[in-house]
Design an enzyme around this catalytic site. Structure first.
Site, PDB file in Angstrom:
ATOM      1  N   ASP A 121       0.788  -1.232   0.000  1.00 47.52           N
ATOM      2  CA  ASP A 121       0.000   0.000   0.000  1.00 47.52           C
ATOM      3  C   ASP A 121       0.817   1.278   0.000  1.00 47.52           C
ATOM      4  O   ASP A 121       0.249   2.371   0.120  1.00 47.52           O
ATOM      5  CB  ASP A 121      -0.941   0.004   1.206  1.00 47.52           C
ATOM      6  CG  ASP A 121      -2.104  -0.949   1.025  1.00 47.52           C
ATOM      7  OD1 ASP A 121      -2.728  -0.928  -0.039  1.00 47.52           O
ATOM      8  OD2 ASP A 121      -2.383  -1.726   1.962  1.00 47.52           O
ATOM      9  N   ASP A 186      -7.040  -4.048  -5.341  1.00 46.85           N
ATOM     10  CA  ASP A 186      -6.593  -2.745  -4.830  1.00 46.85           C
ATOM     11  C   ASP A 186      -5.177  -2.412  -5.289  1.00 46.85           C
ATOM     12  O   ASP A 186      -4.816  -1.236  -5.432  1.00 46.85           O
ATOM     13  CB  ASP A 186      -6.599  -2.737  -3.297  1.00 46.85           C
ATOM     14  CG  ASP A 186      -7.777  -3.425  -2.650  1.00 46.85           C
ATOM     15  OD1 ASP A 186      -8.222  -4.466  -3.166  1.00 46.85           O
ATOM     16  OD2 ASP A 186      -8.231  -2.951  -1.598  1.00 46.85           O
TER      17      ASP A 186
END
Length: 402
Positions: A121, A186
Site C-alpha cells: 500500500d 486494490d
C-alpha cells in the site's frame, strides 16, 4: 474505442428520472457553482479537522468509530497518505497557501514509509502525499522519496507469477487463509507510483513491473461479465493461479463494490502511462458492468457489494462512488463519450446532497458520510473514511478542469 453493449446513457437517465434527480446536472455555471460550494464546505470541514489533528499531536485522521469519535492512525497505516493528499487537493482547488503549508507538514510525517517493504500500500501512502506535493507545488525534494518508495515496492514483485504480492502471509488474519502469494485488485492503484518512478529516474524497471502486474491482473482477476475478484492467489514457483477469493466482499463470487471501483480507476490510470488499448477497453467494460447492474441504486451510490444478501437493506459505500467518479472524469479524456462525464457529474451531484455530505462541524469533520471499510471484519461500517474524502476532492479537481 470502447465496446458499447447497451445505450448506457439512456439507462442511467431512466434511473435518474425514477429517483427524482433528473435535470440536476444543470448548466455549466451551475456545475461551477457546485464545485465552488463543495470547496467551501470541504475547506470549512478540514480547517476544523486540521485544528483537531494539531491538538492531538499532529496525528493523522482516518475515520470515526461507532461513537462518532475520530480515530487517528499512524504513518504506517495504509490510509496515512489520504489526509495529506486531501490537503494537497484543497490547495489545488483553492490556491490558498495555508493548505500548502498544512499539506507539507502532514506529508513529511510519512518520510520513513519510503523504506517500508512489508505490504503493497505504499503507493497509496506516498502517491497521495509526496507525489501530489511534487505535482501541485513542484517540491523537487519529494522526487527521491517517490523513487525510493517504488524501489521498496518492487521488492514485492514475484517474477514467476509476474505480480506484486499484496499481503505477507506469515502473520495476522492473512496467515489463516492458506494463501501463498495473494494479489488484491486494490494493488492496481499502487502502479501509478511505479510509472512515476520511471519517469523521474529513467529506470524502466519500475514501468516494466507495473505493466507485468497490470497484464496478469487483466488475465486472471476478471470474470466473463467484467466484474472482478478481490483476491487471486498465485503459486510462487509455477506462477499459476491457486484460488480466487474475497477478503472484504460478501462472497468469493460476488462483486465487492470498492473492488470494481479500484478496477475502473486502475486500468484508466494504466492507460494514461502506457496507451495500451486493452487497458482502456477493460476500464470501459467495468463501467458497463457497474452501470447496467440490476442492484445499482437509482442514485448511483452502490451498496457495499453488488451481490450482498439483503439488498436493498444493505449499507451503501460512498467511498466506492467517489473513486468511480474520479476515474470517470479521467476516462472521459481518453474515451470522449458523454456517458462517462455525465455519470461522474451525477455521482458528484448526489454526493453533494445532505444525504451524503455532512453538515459543517459534524461527522468528525470529514466531508462525506456512509462509507464501508470491511463488513466481513466488522470494521468501519457506515462511517466516514478519509479515502472517500480524498477521491471526492480529486473528482472535484478533475471536474473543474474539464
Amino acid at each position: 474505442m470502447c465496446f458499447n453493449k447497451k445505450t448506457i446513457v439512456s439507462f442511467i437517465l431512466s434511473r435518474l428520472v425514477l429517483s427524482g434527480l433528473s435535470g440536476c446536472a444543470g448548466s455549466s455555471n451551475e456545475q461551477e457553482e457546485l464545485v465552488a460550494d463543495n470547496v467551501v464546505n470541504a475547506a470549512s470541514q478540514y480547517a476544523l479537522m486540521a485544528k483537531a489533528a494539531d491538538e492531538n499531536g499532529g496525528k493523522l485522521p482516518g475515520y470515526t468509530n461507532a461513537k462518532g469519535e475520530v480515530v487517528y492512525i499512524n504513518p504506517a497505516d495504509w490510509r496515512s497518505g489520504f489526509f495529506p493528499g486531501s490537503l494537497w487537493y484543497l490547495y489545488k482547488l483553492s490556491n490558498d497557501e495555508k493548505w500548502k503549508s498544512l499539506a507539507e507538514k502532514y506529508t513529511e510525517k510519512l518520510e520513513e514509509i519510503q523504506y517500508l517493504t512489508n505490504h503493497h500500500d505504499v503507493g497509496f501512502m506516498i502517491g497521495c502525499s509526496y507525489l501530489n506535493g511534487l505535482r501541485f507545488a513542484g517540491i523537487k525534494e519529494y522526487a527521491p522519496v517517490i523513487v525510493q518508495t517504488a524501489k521498496s515496492l518492487s521488492t514485492r514483485f514475484r517474477p514467476n507469477a509476474g505480480v506484486i504480492q499484496s499481503w505477507d502471509v506469515t502473520g495476522g488474519w492473512q496467515s489463516k487463509r492458506g494463501w501463498e502469494c495473494p494479489v488484491i485488485i486494490d494493488n492496481m492503484m499502487n502502479l501509478e507510483l511505479l510509472f512515476e518512478a520511471t519517469a523521474l529516474s529513467g529506470d524502466s524497471t519500475y514501468y516494466n513491473i507495473a505493466v507485468s502486474h497490470a497484464d496478469r491482473t487483466l488475465e486472471n482477476h476478471f470474470r466473463n461479465d467484467n466484474s472482478c475478484y478481490h483476491v487471486v492467489d498465485y503459486d510462487l514457483e509455477s506462477g499459476t493461479v491457486r484460488s480466487r477469493q474475497t477478503a472484504q466482499g460478501y462472497a468469493d463470487e460476488s462483486a465487492w463494490a470498492r473492488g470494481q471501483a479500484w478496477a475502473i480507476y486502475g486500468y484508466t490510470m494504466c492507460y494514461r502511462y502506457t496507451h495500451n488499448p486493452e487497458y482502456l477497453k477493460q476500464a470501459c467494460n467495468v463501467y458497463e458492468f457497474i452501470f447496467t447492474h440490476k442492484n445499482l441504486p437509482q442514485d448511483l451510490i452502490p451498496y457495499w457489494d453488488f451481490d450482498a444478501l439483503n439488498i436493498p437493506n444493505e449499507p451503501r459505500d460512498v467511498s466506492s462512488a467517489a473513486v468511480i467518479a474520479s476515474a470517470l472524469y479521467e476516462l472521459y479524456t481518453y474515451a470522449p463519450e458523454q456517458k462517462y462525464r455525465e455519470t461522474a457529474d451525477w455521482i458528484v451531484q448526489t454526493l453533494s446532497t445532505p444525504a451524503y455530505r455532512a453538515e459543517i462541524g459534524t461527522n468528525g469533520n470529514f466531508i462525506l458520510m456512509h462509507s464501508v471499510g470491511s463488513i466481513p471484519h466488522n470494521a468501519e461500517v457506515n462511517v466516514p473514511l478519509n479515502y472517500a474524502d480524498y477521491y471526492f476532492l480529486e473528482a472535484l479537481a478533475r471536474k473543474s478542469e474539464k
